[in-house]
Design a protein around this motif. Structure first.
Motif, short mmCIF file in Angstrom:
data_model
loop_
_atom_site.label_atom_id
_atom_site.label_comp_id
_atom_site.label_asym_id
_atom_site.label_seq_id
_atom_site.Cartn_x
_atom_site.Cartn_y
_atom_site.Cartn_z
N GLN A 1 21.56 15.47 -14.59
CA GLN A 1 22.47 14.33 -14.38
C GLN A 1 21.81 13.03 -14.84
N ALA A 2 20.54 12.87 -14.51
CA ALA A 2 19.81 11.68 -14.94
C ALA A 2 19.77 11.60 -16.47
N ASP A 3 19.53 12.73 -17.12
CA ASP A 3 19.51 12.76 -18.58
C ASP A 3 20.87 12.37 -19.15
N GLU A 4 21.92 12.88 -18.55
CA GLU A 4 23.27 12.55 -19.02
C GLU A 4 23.55 11.05 -18.86
N CYS A 5 23.11 10.48 -17.77
CA CYS A 5 23.31 9.03 -17.56
C CYS A 5 22.56 8.23 -18.61
N ARG A 6 21.34 8.65 -18.94
CA ARG A 6 20.59 7.94 -19.97
C ARG A 6 21.28 8.06 -21.34
N ILE B 1 28.30 0.26 -25.26
CA ILE B 1 28.35 -0.94 -26.08
C ILE B 1 28.14 -2.18 -25.21
N ASN B 2 28.79 -2.17 -24.07
CA ASN B 2 28.71 -3.28 -23.14
C ASN B 2 27.36 -3.24 -22.39
N PRO B 3 26.60 -4.34 -22.41
CA PRO B 3 25.31 -4.36 -21.71
C PRO B 3 25.41 -4.07 -20.22
N LEU B 4 26.49 -4.49 -19.57
CA LEU B 4 26.65 -4.20 -18.15
C LEU B 4 26.84 -2.71 -17.91
N ASP B 5 27.60 -2.07 -18.78
CA ASP B 5 27.78 -0.63 -18.66
C ASP B 5 26.45 0.09 -18.85
N ARG C 1 24.40 -0.22 -15.75
CA ARG C 1 24.91 0.65 -14.67
C ARG C 1 24.52 2.10 -14.90
N TRP C 2 24.64 2.58 -16.14
CA TRP C 2 24.23 3.95 -16.43
C TRP C 2 22.75 4.15 -16.15
N LEU C 3 21.93 3.18 -16.52
CA LEU C 3 20.50 3.30 -16.28
C LEU C 3 20.18 3.30 -14.79
N ARG C 4 20.90 2.49 -14.02
CA ARG C 4 20.70 2.50 -12.57
C ARG C 4 21.09 3.85 -11.97
#
Length: 50
Positions: free
Chosen positions: A11-16, A23-27, A30-33
């Motif tokens: 799951q962590a790999d998929e989020c990364r 494209i959006n820096p906020l997105d 969030r994915w990295l968090r």
């Protein structure tokens, strides 16, 4: 590695991967968090296995 830990790491790999595609820096942030949270859960699952 336990099944839980492996699943959490996947799951962590998929989020990364999602963060890399964002494209959006906020997105991306969030994915990295989310990835960090999955990695914390991975570490906890691995610790329980010891």
């Amino acid at each position: 590695m336990s099944d839980d830990a492996a699943r959490f790491r996947n799951q962590a790999d998929e989020c990364r991967e999602q963060a890399e595609r964002a494209i959006n820096p906020l997105d991306k942030e969030r994915w990295l968090r989310l990835s960090e949270e999955w990695l914390k859960m991975t570490a906890s699952a691995e610790k329980r296995q010891r």
